[in-house]
Design an enzyme around this catalytic site. Sequence first.
Site, mmCIF file in Angstrom:
data_model
loop_
_atom_site.group_PDB
_atom_site.id
_atom_site.type_symbol
_atom_site.label_atom_id
_atom_site.label_comp_id
_atom_site.label_asym_id
_atom_site.label_seq_id
_atom_site.Cartn_x
_atom_site.Cartn_y
_atom_site.Cartn_z
ATOM 1 N N HIS A 106 12.851 -5.917 -0.616
ATOM 2 C CA HIS A 106 12.201 -4.943 -0.741
ATOM 3 C C HIS A 106 12.927 -3.819 -0.537
ATOM 4 O O HIS A 106 12.885 -2.932 0.532
ATOM 5 C CB HIS A 106 10.950 -4.893 0.178
ATOM 6 C CG HIS A 106 9.648 -5.773 -0.222
ATOM 7 N ND1 HIS A 106 8.677 -4.964 -0.488
ATOM 8 C CD2 HIS A 106 9.501 -6.952 -0.236
ATOM 9 C CE1 HIS A 106 7.553 -6.009 -0.846
ATOM 10 N NE2 HIS A 106 8.203 -7.195 -0.733
ATOM 11 N N ASP A 173 3.062 -1.023 6.674
ATOM 12 C CA ASP A 173 1.487 -1.415 6.052
ATOM 13 C C ASP A 173 1.625 -2.655 5.450
ATOM 14 O O ASP A 173 0.662 -3.245 5.209
ATOM 15 C CB ASP A 173 1.694 -0.378 4.860
ATOM 16 C CG ASP A 173 0.724 1.053 5.426
ATOM 17 O OD1 ASP A 173 0.639 1.143 6.581
ATOM 18 O OD2 ASP A 173 0.930 2.051 4.767
ATOM 19 N N GLU A 289 -2.683 8.278 9.158
ATOM 20 C CA GLU A 289 -2.326 8.296 8.029
ATOM 21 C C GLU A 289 -3.009 9.129 7.074
ATOM 22 O O GLU A 289 -4.013 9.525 7.407
ATOM 23 C CB GLU A 289 -2.189 6.856 7.262
ATOM 24 C CG GLU A 289 -1.257 6.702 5.937
ATOM 25 C CD GLU A 289 -1.283 5.458 5.516
ATOM 26 O OE1 GLU A 289 -0.492 4.453 5.829
ATOM 27 O OE2 GLU A 289 -2.105 4.957 4.514
#
Length: 425
Positions: A106, A173, A289
């Site tokens: 990632h 997340d 958020e």
Amino acid sequence: MADQNPAIPTYFLVLILYITRFVSTLGKSMPRTTLLPSKLQNHDLANRLHLDPDSIESVSSDYGNIVHKRPAAVLYPTSAEDIKTLIKFSYNSSAPFTIAARGHGHSVRGQAMAYNGVVIDMIHLKNRRKKTGVIVSKSHSLGYFADVGGEQLWIDVLNATLEHGLAPVSWTDFLQLTVGGTLSNAGISGQTFRYGPQISNVFEVDVITGKGQLVTCSPNINSELFYAVLGGLGQFGIITRARIALESAPKSVKWVRMLYSDFSAFTKDQERLISINGRKQNNALDYVEGSLLMARGPLNNWRSSFFPASDIPRITSLATQHGIIYTIEVAKYYDDWTQHTVDKELEEMFKGLSFIPGLIFAKDVSYVDFLARVRSEDNVPHPWLNLFLPKSSIEDFNSGVFRDIVLKRNITTGPVLFYPMNRNK
């Protein structure tokens, strides 16, 4: 309640994700000018070095799907000792080669790749462990903590610590990421305003350095390496173990979203909500958020389905009218002792906020379901961009980027996320 106009400097992390089918050819046509030393191919590690096309191809691109680099080999380690041996070999070699550790890849700009070098498949190390890579302990000075292998996934850390009624306090997340991977970046989500990023919740790490030495470091021992490797993008060593702070895990989450048509009101309310702050304060929020809803974009996206079907026509109409609707998303954790007071606490926190009347939505979910809300099957490789912006520039960013670029060019293929955070965290 804390001061409604905090003087604490605020940053906004803006995360822009464009989920596309774009694939660059960078690196694919480049000639392979370097081969691994012949001594390495005859080394004890040789049977764990894979040179077959399938292995090479599997690590030749990362999750950003922009950069592509082919390594000469992939190491499938059986222990941290294999990683040490490989790095030490390269360091002492007359022809050193590039080495990169890879979890699920990632990264955006090829940090998990090694052109003509060796990629270390950390997930293979996770799968080879005979025992769990998460050990929960307690000490007088640190309280509860977990010693976690750098190759472990955060979802596995969550499941293992929950067996003890405990959990880390700061998350990303998406939980299908390795511990070493996120700690090599920062580890940011909606909890950062309160607890800091994941790298601020680590007591100690074991690191294999560029010389092939295994070093234990902390804020008091080998502190330069400790602070370099946390957030160091893998350039100062490979994290093989991290000692992570734990606290009591809640059972449930009150999950709320509020909609705004005015950007200034949206950011001011985000700042106000994170000013109700304090690690031990029961009246503080646990997650804050923000996100953008575009007129032609999906209201319920890959991150989660949230809005009731009956309200979608009204929300769509407002998005069409204003072009962009801004959403504040908050979470308040609770358990059996606080389930009867959580609604009242949130009601007090929301007094005076400037969201569009009637457009506030709430639901109750389990703690695990909230943290694991982004599912693996919905998360496809895509480019993205992270930006830290000071409070002084956020209005200009809205007008110059969101209004003049994203809206005018009708870019609706990916989410835009806002994480407000206190700079002192």
